[in-house]
Design a protein around this motif. Structure first.
Motif, mmCIF file in Angstrom:
data_model
loop_
_atom_site.group_PDB
_atom_site.id
_atom_site.type_symbol
_atom_site.label_atom_id
_atom_site.label_comp_id
_atom_site.label_asym_id
_atom_site.label_seq_id
_atom_site.Cartn_x
_atom_site.Cartn_y
_atom_site.Cartn_z
ATOM 1 N N HIS A 62 0.846 -1.199 0.000
ATOM 2 C CA HIS A 62 0.000 0.000 0.000
ATOM 3 C C HIS A 62 0.879 1.246 0.000
ATOM 4 O O HIS A 62 1.892 1.288 0.707
ATOM 5 C CB HIS A 62 -0.911 0.007 1.235
ATOM 6 N N ARG A 78 -5.568 1.731 -1.178
ATOM 7 C CA ARG A 78 -6.647 0.783 -0.926
ATOM 8 C C ARG A 78 -6.872 0.538 0.569
ATOM 9 O O ARG A 78 -8.010 0.359 1.008
ATOM 10 C CB ARG A 78 -6.288 -0.530 -1.631
ATOM 11 N N GLY A 106 -3.522 -11.607 5.589
ATOM 12 C CA GLY A 106 -2.852 -11.257 4.322
ATOM 13 C C GLY A 106 -2.426 -9.801 4.339
ATOM 14 O O GLY A 106 -2.862 -8.993 3.533
ATOM 15 N N TRP A 108 0.343 -8.216 3.710
ATOM 16 C CA TRP A 108 1.348 -7.730 2.729
ATOM 17 C C TRP A 108 2.384 -6.891 3.486
ATOM 18 O O TRP A 108 2.925 -7.348 4.489
ATOM 19 C CB TRP A 108 0.663 -6.986 1.601
ATOM 20 N N GLU A 127 0.599 -13.194 7.530
ATOM 21 C CA GLU A 127 1.077 -13.075 6.151
ATOM 22 C C GLU A 127 1.923 -14.298 5.831
ATOM 23 O O GLU A 127 2.862 -14.607 6.559
ATOM 24 C CB GLU A 127 1.889 -11.781 6.001
ATOM 25 N N GLU A 128 1.593 -14.982 4.723
ATOM 26 C CA GLU A 128 2.311 -16.222 4.412
ATOM 27 C C GLU A 128 3.664 -15.968 3.753
ATOM 28 O O GLU A 128 4.529 -16.827 3.768
ATOM 29 C CB GLU A 128 1.457 -17.168 3.555
ATOM 30 N N VAL A 129 3.865 -14.790 3.143
ATOM 31 C CA VAL A 129 5.159 -14.507 2.504
ATOM 32 C C VAL A 129 6.070 -13.854 3.547
ATOM 33 O O VAL A 129 5.782 -12.781 4.069
ATOM 34 C CB VAL A 129 4.974 -13.576 1.279
ATOM 35 N N SER A 153 0.894 -19.076 7.014
ATOM 36 C CA SER A 153 -0.368 -19.096 6.282
ATOM 37 C C SER A 153 -1.539 -19.069 7.260
ATOM 38 O O SER A 153 -1.455 -19.608 8.372
ATOM 39 C CB SER A 153 -0.453 -20.369 5.441
ATOM 40 N N LEU A 154 -2.633 -18.494 6.819
ATOM 41 C CA LEU A 154 -3.836 -18.479 7.664
ATOM 42 C C LEU A 154 -4.299 -19.899 7.980
ATOM 43 O O LEU A 154 -4.932 -20.124 9.010
ATOM 44 C CB LEU A 154 -4.959 -17.678 7.005
ATOM 45 N N PRO A 172 -9.815 -8.861 3.630
ATOM 46 C CA PRO A 172 -9.974 -8.395 2.246
ATOM 47 C C PRO A 172 -8.828 -8.857 1.354
ATOM 48 O O PRO A 172 -7.677 -8.999 1.795
ATOM 49 C CB PRO A 172 -9.942 -6.870 2.400
ATOM 50 N N GLY A 173 -9.158 -9.102 0.102
ATOM 51 C CA GLY A 173 -8.122 -9.315 -0.915
ATOM 52 C C GLY A 173 -7.367 -10.621 -0.799
ATOM 53 O O GLY A 173 -6.237 -10.720 -1.288
ATOM 54 N N VAL A 174 -7.934 -11.619 -0.168
ATOM 55 C CA VAL A 174 -7.183 -12.868 0.043
ATOM 56 C C VAL A 174 -7.959 -14.110 -0.388
ATOM 57 O O VAL A 174 -7.373 -15.041 -0.938
ATOM 58 C CB VAL A 174 -6.765 -13.029 1.529
ATOM 59 N N HIS A 177 -7.204 -16.032 -3.453
ATOM 60 C CA HIS A 177 -5.873 -16.650 -3.568
ATOM 61 C C HIS A 177 -5.850 -18.052 -2.963
ATOM 62 O O HIS A 177 -4.810 -18.708 -2.976
ATOM 63 C CB HIS A 177 -4.827 -15.817 -2.823
ATOM 64 N N LEU A 178 -6.961 -18.473 -2.379
ATOM 65 C CA LEU A 178 -6.931 -19.703 -1.571
ATOM 66 C C LEU A 178 -7.497 -20.897 -2.324
ATOM 67 O O LEU A 178 -8.551 -20.792 -2.957
ATOM 68 C CB LEU A 178 -7.738 -19.496 -0.293
HETATM 69 C C1 LIG Z 1 -3.926 -8.989 -2.780
HETATM 70 S S1 LIG Z 1 -3.001 -8.891 -1.294
HETATM 71 C C2 LIG Z 1 -4.191 -8.096 -0.224
HETATM 72 C C3 LIG Z 1 -3.534 -7.258 0.823
HETATM 73 C C4 LIG Z 1 -4.509 -6.617 1.841
HETATM 74 N N1 LIG Z 1 -5.183 -7.630 2.638
HETATM 75 C C5 LIG Z 1 -5.546 -5.777 1.148
HETATM 76 O O1 LIG Z 1 -6.664 -6.227 0.994
HETATM 77 O O2 LIG Z 1 -5.239 -4.664 0.725
HETATM 78 C C6 LIG Z 1 -3.054 -10.579 -0.694
HETATM 79 C C7 LIG Z 1 -2.089 -10.844 0.453
HETATM 80 O O3 LIG Z 1 -2.487 -12.064 1.091
HETATM 81 C C8 LIG Z 1 -1.351 -12.891 1.284
HETATM 82 N N2 LIG Z 1 -1.824 -14.289 1.326
HETATM 83 C C9 LIG Z 1 -2.249 -15.066 0.304
HETATM 84 N N3 LIG Z 1 -2.577 -16.293 0.751
HETATM 85 C C10 LIG Z 1 -2.364 -16.294 2.075
HETATM 86 C C11 LIG Z 1 -2.503 -17.277 3.116
HETATM 87 N N4 LIG Z 1 -2.920 -18.510 2.847
HETATM 88 N N5 LIG Z 1 -2.197 -16.940 4.381
HETATM 89 C C12 LIG Z 1 -1.756 -15.675 4.677
HETATM 90 N N6 LIG Z 1 -1.575 -14.714 3.738
HETATM 91 C C13 LIG Z 1 -1.872 -15.011 2.468
HETATM 92 C C14 LIG Z 1 -0.475 -12.556 0.071
HETATM 93 O O4 LIG Z 1 0.860 -12.940 0.279
HETATM 94 C C15 LIG Z 1 -0.662 -11.056 -0.024
HETATM 95 O O5 LIG Z 1 0.219 -10.359 0.811
#
Ligand SMILES: C[S@@+](CC[C@H](N)C(=O)[O-])C[C@H]1O[C@@H](n2cnc3c(N)ncnc32)[C@H](O)[C@@H]1O
Length: 290
Positions: A62, A78, A106, A108, A127-129, A153-154, A172-174, A177-178
């Motif tokens: 961000h 955001r 998540g 970031w 945060e997983e990374v 990871s969550l 939000p935003g996660v 990705h799952l």
């Molecule tokens: C698109 S960004 C969204 C960031 C923030 N939550 C937002 O909405 O502005 C997704 C973030 O979720 C993290 N993420 C993805 N899968 C995850 C998991 N299983 N556990 C924890 N973090 C995860 C990614 O590494 C990334 O940093």
């Protein structure tokens, strides 16, 4: 300036903790951006073509004006706009955060976690990374923020140590990705105290049908660079509002509201944990889950 923008304004170098100099801070932040590091994320060179570039190369999340210098984030402002949006459309007020412990999934590079920390009792970010978890943790320390960052990871929150622990999950935003959104929702449901709630935002689409569109990690942009290829397809499921609502119900949530926003092109949802209701165990990827 909006109330929340003003709150985020605190995180400038003028307000750094006494043990951190502005020079060290600037070097530490700017020195991370663009670094390529897969080893600390646990990948080998052979793994690389399968991985998201966001996990390999450091990208700022961000946007942040630190006063002495600024960083442009891929997600721009955001963090502020999203929180304003949730407050605008759902039965949550800024004040409703004040006495709450929030789980920020998540995180970031931590922009949202910092912002949340200004209005809540305590924030726990996940945060997983690793490189991003470390950065968010560094920022929290640098600004003396109450809370912690879990570098994992969550899914690993499926642990009794996290049961009934948080008042609100900020998610939000996660979810897109799952690979296992229902399991994730149940794990997050279990982390909430009874009476707690969840705020979700996701990519999705506008439909009255409970539809999930599977994209998967292997849908690559046909003519992109390697970086674009990696970025191209790392959404598993895109959901319609009724699909997300049904998943939330499966996971135990009640009083669900969802909202498709055309101008954002995104789906928003809210749900409550009114009691620790059981989940159907048939077919669950973790059948032993609470
Ligand atoms: C698109 S960004 C969204 C960031 C923030 N939550 C937002 O909405 O502005 C997704 C973030 O979720 C993290 N993420 C993805 N899968 C995850 C998991 N299983 N556990 C924890 N973090 C995860 C990614 O590494 C990334 O940093």
């Amino acid at each position: 300036m909006s109330y929340l923008k003003e709150k985020f304004y605190f995180f400038k170098t003028d307000n750094l903790a006494a043990h951190i100099t502005v020079e060290d801070f600037r070097e530490s932040i700017l020195g991370r951006i663009g670094n390529i590091d897969y080893i600390s994320e646990g990948y080998t060179e052979e793994d690389l073509p399968q991985q998201r570039d966001l996990s390999i190369k450091f990208h700022w999340g961000h946007s942040h004006d630190f006063g002495d210098f600024q960083v442009d984030g891929l997600m721009k402002n955001r963090h502020v706009e999203l929180l304003e949006k949730f407050i605008d459309i759902f039965p949550v007020t800024v004040e409703s955060f004040n006495d709450k412990s929030i789980l920020d999934i998540g995180c970031w590079t931590g922009g949202t976690s910092l912002l949340l920390s200004t209005i809540c009792r305590e924030v726990t970010a996940v945060e997983e990374v690793q490189k991003y978890a470390k950065t968010a943790s560094y920022l929290m320390e640098a600004f003396g923020v109450r809370g912690e960052v879990l570098s994992r990871s969550l899914y690993s929150l499926n642990d009794e140590n996290y049961y009934d622990s948080f008042d609100r999950v900020y998610f939000p935003g996660v979810i897109y990705h799952l690979s296992d959104p229902v399991l994730a929702l149940r794990i997050l449901f279990n982390t909430l105290v009874v009476g707690g709630d969840i705020l979700i935002e996701t990519a999705g689409f506008d439909s009255d049908e409970p539809i999930c569109k599977f994209e998967g990690n292997y849908i690559y942009h046909p003519n992109g660079t390697r970086e674009e290829l990696n970025r191209g397809g790392w959404n598993y499921f895109k959901l319609s509002g009724p699909a997300l609502e049904s998943m939330m119900k499966e996971a135990g949530f009640e009083d669900i509201q969802f909202h498709w926003d055309n101008s954002w092109g995104r789906l928003f949802a809210y749900g409550k944990k009114n009691s620790q209701i059981p989940i159907c165990k048939a077919g669950l990827s973790v059948p032993g889950i609470r």
